[in-house]
Design an enzyme around this catalytic site. Structure first.
Site, PDB file in Angstrom:
ATOM      1  N   LYS A 279       0.854  -1.192   0.000  1.00  0.00           N
ATOM      2  CA  LYS A 279       0.000   0.000   0.000  1.00  0.00           C
ATOM      3  C   LYS A 279       0.886   1.237   0.000  1.00  0.00           C
ATOM      4  O   LYS A 279       1.746   1.404   0.862  1.00  0.00           O
ATOM      5  CB  LYS A 279      -0.898  -0.012   1.238  1.00  0.00           C
ATOM      6  CG  LYS A 279      -1.743   1.247   1.425  1.00  0.00           C
ATOM      7  CD  LYS A 279      -2.517   1.173   2.746  1.00  0.00           C
ATOM      8  CE  LYS A 279      -3.216   2.484   3.056  1.00  0.00           C
ATOM      9  NZ  LYS A 279      -3.897   2.441   4.373  1.00  0.00           N
ATOM     10  N   ASP A 284      -2.843  10.402   3.762  1.00  0.00           N
ATOM     11  CA  ASP A 284      -4.249  10.018   3.840  1.00  0.00           C
ATOM     12  C   ASP A 284      -5.022  11.012   4.692  1.00  0.00           C
ATOM     13  O   ASP A 284      -4.940  11.004   5.916  1.00  0.00           O
ATOM     14  CB  ASP A 284      -4.376   8.616   4.434  1.00  0.00           C
ATOM     15  CG  ASP A 284      -5.820   8.142   4.479  1.00  0.00           C
ATOM     16  OD1 ASP A 284      -6.662   8.746   3.776  1.00  0.00           O
ATOM     17  OD2 ASP A 284      -6.099   7.170   5.206  1.00  0.00           O
ATOM     18  N   LYS A 291     -10.630  12.487   8.172  1.00  0.00           N
ATOM     19  CA  LYS A 291     -10.169  12.112   9.504  1.00  0.00           C
ATOM     20  C   LYS A 291     -10.194  13.329  10.429  1.00  0.00           C
ATOM     21  O   LYS A 291     -10.038  14.468   9.969  1.00  0.00           O
ATOM     22  CB  LYS A 291      -8.722  11.601   9.445  1.00  0.00           C
ATOM     23  CG  LYS A 291      -8.495  10.324   8.686  1.00  0.00           C
ATOM     24  CD  LYS A 291      -7.009   9.984   8.669  1.00  0.00           C
ATOM     25  CE  LYS A 291      -6.730   8.740   7.827  1.00  0.00           C
ATOM     26  NZ  LYS A 291      -7.211   7.517   8.484  1.00  0.00           N
ATOM     27  N   ASP A 302       1.448   6.277   5.790  1.00  0.00           N
ATOM     28  CA  ASP A 302       0.442   5.335   5.330  1.00  0.00           C
ATOM     29  C   ASP A 302       0.900   4.584   4.088  1.00  0.00           C
ATOM     30  O   ASP A 302       0.157   3.766   3.551  1.00  0.00           O
ATOM     31  CB  ASP A 302      -0.886   6.057   5.061  1.00  0.00           C
ATOM     32  CG  ASP A 302      -2.091   5.141   5.251  1.00  0.00           C
ATOM     33  OD1 ASP A 302      -1.954   4.130   5.967  1.00  0.00           O
ATOM     34  OD2 ASP A 302      -3.161   5.439   4.693  1.00  0.00           O
ATOM     35  N   ASP A 361     -12.383   6.892   3.567  1.00  0.00           N
ATOM     36  CA  ASP A 361     -11.209   6.656   4.407  1.00  0.00           C
ATOM     37  C   ASP A 361     -10.829   5.181   4.461  1.00  0.00           C
ATOM     38  O   ASP A 361      -9.861   4.815   5.123  1.00  0.00           O
ATOM     39  CB  ASP A 361     -11.454   7.197   5.817  1.00  0.00           C
ATOM     40  CG  ASP A 361     -10.178   7.288   6.641  1.00  0.00           C
ATOM     41  OD1 ASP A 361      -9.093   7.384   6.036  1.00  0.00           O
ATOM     42  OD2 ASP A 361     -10.259   7.251   7.892  1.00  0.00           O
ATOM     43  N   GLU A 363      -9.589   3.646   1.934  1.00  0.00           N
ATOM     44  CA  GLU A 363      -9.046   3.753   0.572  1.00  0.00           C
ATOM     45  C   GLU A 363      -7.952   2.744   0.288  1.00  0.00           C
ATOM     46  O   GLU A 363      -7.711   2.395  -0.875  1.00  0.00           O
ATOM     47  CB  GLU A 363      -8.514   5.172   0.338  1.00  0.00           C
ATOM     48  CG  GLU A 363      -7.103   5.453   0.810  1.00  0.00           C
ATOM     49  CD  GLU A 363      -6.898   5.286   2.314  1.00  0.00           C
ATOM     50  OE1 GLU A 363      -5.777   4.925   2.726  1.00  0.00           O
ATOM     51  OE2 GLU A 363      -7.851   5.506   3.088  1.00  0.00           O
ATOM     52  N   ARG A 365      -7.643  -0.460   0.767  1.00  0.00           N
ATOM     53  CA  ARG A 365      -8.092  -1.691   0.112  1.00  0.00           C
ATOM     54  C   ARG A 365      -8.480  -1.458  -1.350  1.00  0.00           C
ATOM     55  O   ARG A 365      -8.421  -2.375  -2.168  1.00  0.00           O
ATOM     56  CB  ARG A 365      -9.247  -2.299   0.904  1.00  0.00           C
ATOM     57  CG  ARG A 365     -10.546  -1.526   0.873  1.00  0.00           C
ATOM     58  CD  ARG A 365     -11.473  -1.891   2.025  1.00  0.00           C
ATOM     59  NE  ARG A 365     -10.917  -1.438   3.300  1.00  0.00           N
ATOM     60  CZ  ARG A 365     -11.505  -1.640   4.485  1.00  0.00           C
ATOM     61  NH1 ARG A 365     -12.643  -2.293   4.547  1.00  0.00           N
ATOM     62  NH2 ARG A 365     -10.957  -1.193   5.587  1.00  0.00           N
TER      63      ARG A 365
END
Length: 517
Positions: A279, A284, A291, A302, A361, A363, A365
């Site tokens: 990933k 993010d 968030k 992230d 959020d 995202e 996956r």
């Protein structure tokens, strides 16, 4: 592009350099620090000093055992007793400090932690000679070097340079000229270096680090390590149907990328292929499902999964990995803007499967799904392993010292768990609960990306649909993405967790043995 002044990454500190020497530690010319091992006593006796202690005590006219007693030292792992030597010795006028370092039971874990403790004790010094390695076997020597390397890690953006610097040189003294020890040292340097690189990439701030910057790092790694590299830009991603990566990255001023690195072992173009998927969310915000401010403070890391994949690919040739490995990093910035994907949007992934976005959020996956689908459709993998800081639920379940993982084969789960234990990056297996598939149901698409139940398991089940029957493991390292403080070989901040696990597994003598069970 953002209306900000360009910022560049200043020169960073480097890991220590290592050398082997048959000399006793105090006899190594010009070293500033000598470090000796302390072994815990048995039967309630006094702790024992390791190789080189008698000669050093005589040279400096010191009662080292008396010093241990006065400091109530026990020899427990990572305990450091300090003795200043302001005037040096007849053998070494540069000597300024003697350190007595506890090595506990001398297991690999104890020695890794002893190395990290020594690293912190010799920061800002020019050199240290130590006989700790003389009480190690080859595995212990590797662990000690890894701990000393990673305990030295530093990163800075200061105008006047770093606050602290790692010790410049480490001499592993009192060791014979032995090929096995030289191999163990090389392995320790490489494993520690991979962890260092993963931490560095994850720590770079996101006003420098974006998907294109990450792709440039991959290109540098490819040149350095003799890898093939391919980068998809936003136009190619859209044209070839990578709807998850495009959707997540479409609101950012810095467009998304898919990065591919390929390693081929010597004479091994027909060797089975392992695909690693990372990933690569370079920042993010949560997107429109934004968030809270506190939740964003660590989101530069992230892309830890992507950093791990890049660092592993960079080290494979140095460790003579016997299988082909392809690394895929799905890189995007999940930003807020007029072009942002919305709750209720439907994305079409590589290969055609669709997802209803109910939580922007969730995202990670979405981008990982594209890369997994591509891997299975195009690369004929024997095994696929993905690594991602994917769910906050994993941190709730495990705290910040253990990573979570899922696997669709018991054999693969076993080898990864064992590799994690040996590497000092422990993993705990979670179940792929079939009954929880109901949480993924969508009325308009093949799946919903934002189930409100069983967070970590639901995310793994979402990804499982993109790997079919291929042996697969999913490492959710959100629990260990950040270390809250310096502890053992971990330094406060992004951890790069996973590089040592994957390298330990992939560079074993037969990494695919038994994984399909």
């Amino acid at each position: 592009m953002p209306n900000t002044l360009p910022l560049s990454l200043p020169a960073q500190v480097s890991p220590p350099e290592f050398a082997l020497s048959a000399l006793a530690p105090h006899a190594v010319s010009g070293v500033e620090v000598v470090a000796l091992p302390v072994v815990p006593a048995t039967d309630d006796g006094a702790p024992l000093l390791g190789p080189g202690a008698d000669a050093l005590a005589e040279a400096l006219d010191l009662d080292l055992l008396g010093l241990l007693e006065s400091q109530q030292a026990t020899g427990r792992t990572g305990e450091v007793t300090t003795c200043p030597v302001p005037l040096g010795s007849a053998d070494n006028a540069a000597l300024r400090l003697v350190l007595l370092v506890g090595v506990g039971d001398q297991s690999a874990q104890d020695l890794r932690r002893a190395g990290a403790a020594l690293a912190r004790a010799v920061r800002d010094r020019s050199s240290v000679a130590t006989s700790v390695a003389a009480v190690c076997d080859a595995e212990g020597l590797t662990a000690f070097v890894v701990g000393l390397t990673l305990g030295s890690f530093g990163f800075h953006m200061r105008s006047d340079g770093p606050e602290h610097r790692p010790v410049e040189q480490v001499v592993l003294a009192g060791l014979p000229d032995d090929a096995d020890l030289a191999v163990a040292l090389h392995r320790g340097i490489t494993l520690g270096g991979a962890g260092w690189r993963a931490r560095m990439l994850a720590t770079v701030p996101s006003n420098i680090k974006n998907p294109q910057w990450l792709a440039e790092q991959a290109e540098e790694i490819a040149q350095e390590a003799g890898l093939d590299v391919t980068v998809w830009d936003e136009k190619r991603l859209a044209a070839e149907g990578f709807g998850g990566i495009v959707g997540v990255g479409q609101a950012s001023a810095t467009p998304p990328r898919l990065i591919r690195l390929d390693y081929v072992p010597r004479g091994g173009r027909k060797a089975p292929r392992v695909v690693l998927v990372g990933k690569g969310i370079t920042f993010d915000t949560g997107g429109l499902s934004i968030k809270p401010a506190e939740g964003m403070t660590t989101m530069k890391r992230d892309m830890t999964g992507g950093a791990v994949v890049l660092s592993v690919l960079a080290a494979l040739a140095a460790l003579d990995c016997p299988v082909r490995v392809t690394g895929l990093v799905a890189a995007a910035e999940n930003a807020v803007g007029g072009d942002a994907m919305r709750p209720g949007d439907v994305l079409r992934h590589y290969g055609g499967r669709t997802t209803e976005v109910t939580n922007t959020d969730a995202e990670g996956r979405l981008v990982m799904a594209d890369a997994l689908a591509y891997a299975v459709a195009e690369l004929d993998p024997a095994v696929v392993v993905d690594v991602a800081t994917l769910t906050g639920a994993m941190k709730v379940a495990l705290g910040q010292s253990v990573g979570g993982f899922f696997a669709n084969r018991d054999g693969l789960a076993d080898v990864l768990r064992e590799a994690g234990d040996q590497a000092g990056e422990p993993l705990w297996r979670f179940p792929l609960v079939g009954d929880y598939e109901q949480y993924l149901e969508s009325k308009v698409a093949d799946a919903d990306n934002g189930p409100k139940h069983a967070g970590a398991i639901s995310a793994a089940l979402f990804l499982q649909h993109f790997v079919g029957q291929v042996p697969w493991a999913h490492l959710d390292v959100a629990s260990v993405g950040d270390a809250p403080s310096d502890r053992h070989e971990w330094t406060a901040g992004p951890t790069g967790f996973g590089a040592r696990v994957l390298l330990g597994w992939l560079t074993g003598p037969d990494p695919l043995d038994g994984v399909v069970r």
